[in-house]
Design an enzyme around this catalytic site. Sequence first.
Site, PDB file in Angstrom:
ATOM      1  N   ARG A 160      12.885  -2.939  -6.091  1.00 42.92           N
ATOM      2  CA  ARG A 160      12.552  -1.860  -7.045  1.00 42.92           C
ATOM      3  C   ARG A 160      11.475  -2.243  -8.057  1.00 42.92           C
ATOM      4  O   ARG A 160      11.513  -1.804  -9.218  1.00 42.92           O
ATOM      5  CB  ARG A 160      13.813  -1.369  -7.783  1.00 42.92           C
ATOM      6  CG  ARG A 160      14.881  -0.871  -6.875  1.00 42.92           C
ATOM      7  CD  ARG A 160      14.466   0.347  -6.047  1.00 42.92           C
ATOM      8  NE  ARG A 160      15.484   0.609  -5.059  1.00 42.92           N
ATOM      9  CZ  ARG A 160      15.420   0.155  -3.794  1.00 42.92           C
ATOM     10  NH1 ARG A 160      14.350  -0.523  -3.356  1.00 42.92           N
ATOM     11  NH2 ARG A 160      16.393   0.401  -2.940  1.00 42.92           N
ATOM     12  N   SER A 209      18.879   6.406  -9.409  1.00 39.36           N
ATOM     13  CA  SER A 209      19.676   5.303  -9.966  1.00 39.36           C
ATOM     14  C   SER A 209      19.196   4.961 -11.365  1.00 39.36           C
ATOM     15  O   SER A 209      18.008   4.763 -11.596  1.00 39.36           O
ATOM     16  CB  SER A 209      19.536   4.057  -9.097  1.00 39.36           C
ATOM     17  OG  SER A 209      20.069   4.318  -7.834  1.00 39.36           O
ATOM     18  N   GLU A 280      16.520   0.813 -13.911  1.00 42.46           N
ATOM     19  CA  GLU A 280      15.569   1.041 -12.813  1.00 42.46           C
ATOM     20  C   GLU A 280      14.589   2.138 -13.214  1.00 42.46           C
ATOM     21  O   GLU A 280      13.392   2.052 -12.922  1.00 42.46           O
ATOM     22  CB  GLU A 280      16.340   1.461 -11.550  1.00 42.46           C
ATOM     23  CG  GLU A 280      15.436   1.748 -10.363  1.00 42.46           C
ATOM     24  CD  GLU A 280      16.219   1.948  -9.067  1.00 42.46           C
ATOM     25  OE1 GLU A 280      17.231   1.253  -8.861  1.00 42.46           O
ATOM     26  OE2 GLU A 280      15.803   2.804  -8.269  1.00 42.46           O
TER      27      GLU A 280
HETATM   28  C1  LIG Z   1      18.361  12.300  -6.375  1.00 42.68           C
HETATM   29  C2  LIG Z   1      17.525  11.033  -6.367  1.00 42.68           C
HETATM   30  C3  LIG Z   1      17.770  10.063  -5.417  1.00 42.68           C
HETATM   31  C4  LIG Z   1      17.004   8.889  -5.395  1.00 42.68           C
HETATM   32  N1  LIG Z   1      17.266   7.956  -4.444  1.00 42.68           N
HETATM   33  C5  LIG Z   1      16.507   6.845  -4.396  1.00 42.68           C
HETATM   34  C6  LIG Z   1      16.744   5.852  -3.380  1.00 42.68           C
HETATM   35  O1  LIG Z   1      17.596   5.979  -2.527  1.00 42.68           O
HETATM   36  N2  LIG Z   1      15.958   4.757  -3.382  1.00 42.68           N
HETATM   37  C7  LIG Z   1      14.968   4.570  -4.299  1.00 42.68           C
HETATM   38  O2  LIG Z   1      14.272   3.549  -4.234  1.00 42.68           O
HETATM   39  N3  LIG Z   1      14.741   5.479  -5.269  1.00 42.68           N
HETATM   40  C8  LIG Z   1      15.477   6.605  -5.328  1.00 42.68           C
HETATM   41  N4  LIG Z   1      15.246   7.529  -6.313  1.00 42.68           N
HETATM   42  C9  LIG Z   1      14.218   7.258  -7.340  1.00 42.68           C
HETATM   43  C10 LIG Z   1      12.823   7.761  -7.023  1.00 42.68           C
HETATM   44  O3  LIG Z   1      12.879   8.848  -6.130  1.00 42.68           O
HETATM   45  C11 LIG Z   1      11.939   6.651  -6.437  1.00 42.68           C
HETATM   46  O4  LIG Z   1      11.793   5.572  -7.339  1.00 42.68           O
HETATM   47  C12 LIG Z   1      10.556   7.197  -6.100  1.00 42.68           C
HETATM   48  O5  LIG Z   1       9.850   6.241  -5.349  1.00 42.68           O
HETATM   49  C13 LIG Z   1       9.741   7.555  -7.336  1.00 42.68           C
HETATM   50  O6  LIG Z   1       8.606   8.245  -6.877  1.00 42.68           O
HETATM   51  P1  LIG Z   1       7.867   9.322  -7.768  1.00 42.68           P
HETATM   52  O7  LIG Z   1       6.635   9.683  -7.040  1.00 42.68           O
HETATM   53  O8  LIG Z   1       8.764  10.443  -8.138  1.00 42.68           O
HETATM   54  O9  LIG Z   1       7.507   8.448  -9.030  1.00 42.68           O
HETATM   55  P2  LIG Z   1       7.737   8.831 -10.552  1.00 42.68           P
HETATM   56  O10 LIG Z   1       9.191   8.918 -10.808  1.00 42.68           O
HETATM   57  O11 LIG Z   1       6.883   9.981 -10.909  1.00 42.68           O
HETATM   58  O12 LIG Z   1       7.180   7.507 -11.234  1.00 42.68           O
HETATM   59  C14 LIG Z   1       7.892   6.293 -11.113  1.00 42.68           C
HETATM   60  C15 LIG Z   1       6.939   5.149 -11.518  1.00 42.68           C
HETATM   61  O13 LIG Z   1       5.900   5.077 -10.556  1.00 42.68           O
HETATM   62  C16 LIG Z   1       4.630   5.240 -11.175  1.00 42.68           C
HETATM   63  N5  LIG Z   1       3.773   5.958 -10.244  1.00 42.68           N
HETATM   64  C17 LIG Z   1       3.991   7.161  -9.658  1.00 42.68           C
HETATM   65  N6  LIG Z   1       2.974   7.477  -8.834  1.00 42.68           N
HETATM   66  C18 LIG Z   1       2.100   6.439  -8.907  1.00 42.68           C
HETATM   67  C19 LIG Z   1       0.840   6.170  -8.304  1.00 42.68           C
HETATM   68  N7  LIG Z   1       0.275   7.018  -7.452  1.00 42.68           N
HETATM   69  N8  LIG Z   1       0.219   5.010  -8.616  1.00 42.68           N
HETATM   70  C20 LIG Z   1       0.778   4.127  -9.495  1.00 42.68           C
HETATM   71  N9  LIG Z   1       1.960   4.332 -10.097  1.00 42.68           N
HETATM   72  C21 LIG Z   1       2.616   5.485  -9.806  1.00 42.68           C
HETATM   73  C22 LIG Z   1       4.914   6.029 -12.440  1.00 42.68           C
HETATM   74  O14 LIG Z   1       3.895   5.841 -13.399  1.00 42.68           O
HETATM   75  C23 LIG Z   1       6.238   5.407 -12.855  1.00 42.68           C
HETATM   76  O15 LIG Z   1       6.007   4.149 -13.461  1.00 42.68           O
HETATM   77  C24 LIG Z   1      15.985   8.706  -6.353  1.00 42.68           C
HETATM   78  C25 LIG Z   1      15.729   9.704  -7.307  1.00 42.68           C
HETATM   79  C26 LIG Z   1      16.495  10.856  -7.323  1.00 42.68           C
HETATM   80  C27 LIG Z   1      16.195  11.923  -8.342  1.00 42.68           C
END
Ligand SMILES: Cc1cc2nc3c(=O)[nH]c(=O)nc-3n(C[C@H](O)[C@H](O)[C@H](O)COP(=O)(O)OP(=O)(O)OC[C@H]3O[C@@H](n4cnc5c(N)ncnc54)[C@H](O)[C@@H]3O)c2cc1C
Length: 294
Positions: A160, A209, A280
């Site tokens: 993570r 999480s 996380e």
């Molecule tokens: C219901 C639910 C279930 C989930 N299950 C999981 C799971 O099973 N496993 C898991 O690992 N995660 C899980 N997550 C968490 C989340 O979905 C992941 O961490 C996901 O990868 C975040 O992606 P995002 O595009 O939404 O990033 P965001 O939440 O928008 O951002 C997260 C971080 O990434 C950075 N970021 C986003 N896009 C970029 C980019 N293009 N370049 C550089 N930095 C960037 C942001 O600045 C921030 O620091 C879950 C979330 C929810 C709501």
Amino acid sequence: MNVEANVLLSRFTTIGTGGPAAAFARPETVEELQEALVFAGERGLPVAVVGLGSNVLVADDGFAGLVLKLAGDLANVGVRQELLVAGGGAANAVALHRARAAGLGGFEFACAIPGTAGGGVRMNAGAYGGDWAGIIERALIVDADGARWLVRDELGLHYRRSGLRPGEVVAEVEFRLTPRPAEEIKRLVADLQAQRKAAQPTNKRTYGSVFKNPDHELTAGRMLESCSLRGYRIGGAQISPRHANFIENADGARSDDAVALMAEARRRAWDQYGVELEHEVVFLGDLELPPLVT
Ligand SMILES: Cc1cc2nc3c(=O)[nH]c(=O)nc-3n(C[C@H](O)[C@H](O)[C@H](O)COP(=O)(O)OP(=O)(O)OC[C@H]3O[C@@H](n4cnc5c(N)ncnc54)[C@H](O)[C@@H]3O)c2cc1C
């Protein structure tokens, strides 16, 4: 490229909380992205990217910097032989759909992760035994100085987290997949989604999480459950009655409510198990957990 002022970030987070970004832009190409990063650099503004906002908690008084939401070319998905090529802003669901249509397997685990390709790199997202580190070939990283491709081992991917620094944006990701019949992919995805639905609050507003799993025999969820936290509520936020490592926006929650719940959860895990839980979820803006009284 248009830069908007005071855009409310609660619209861009899955928990539905968070104040305004001082500046907000939606770059559609690598050139526009770089232009935005130079714009921020010249004004001394910190930069943050939101993907689908599925792992961020934004301060109620917002973020005094530039927030980028990748769009256009930077959110497209294509397939080149056995490579799935996704813009940093491409939703995992869309990428998975393209992979299945092309008969490419290996990305099924991402059906449980409601984020983007770029957010997945930043978090080294993973589920059900798979993660970004396992399938990434390389990623295009852009900062104010330019764009460069980093291969998997240069991205610093661990549980993570990644080695990406503030101001570095993932513009494109190449995943190496393997041929698999579309029907098989469909079955696998349905099975993973059913497992997810049985264990987690999939129909609530959360940010996934809350804490990373500690180096302990109990997962963060089990530990918090045994601290009697299921259903515990502060303001409009509630620890999920289904899974104690999730915080739900039960009714008009503020980010401060979520932070107060996190502080209480950390305190109880420390008192009961001597474990210092590490969050996380990524904080954006002026947010901090109080130190543990040790
Ligand atoms: C219901 C639910 C279930 C989930 N299950 C999981 C799971 O099973 N496993 C898991 O690992 N995660 C899980 N997550 C968490 C989340 O979905 C992941 O961490 C996901 O990868 C975040 O992606 P995002 O595009 O939404 O990033 P965001 O939440 O928008 O951002 C997260 C971080 O990434 C950075 N970021 C986003 N896009 C970029 C980019 N293009 N370049 C550089 N930095 C960037 C942001 O600045 C921030 O620091 C879950 C979330 C929810 C709501």
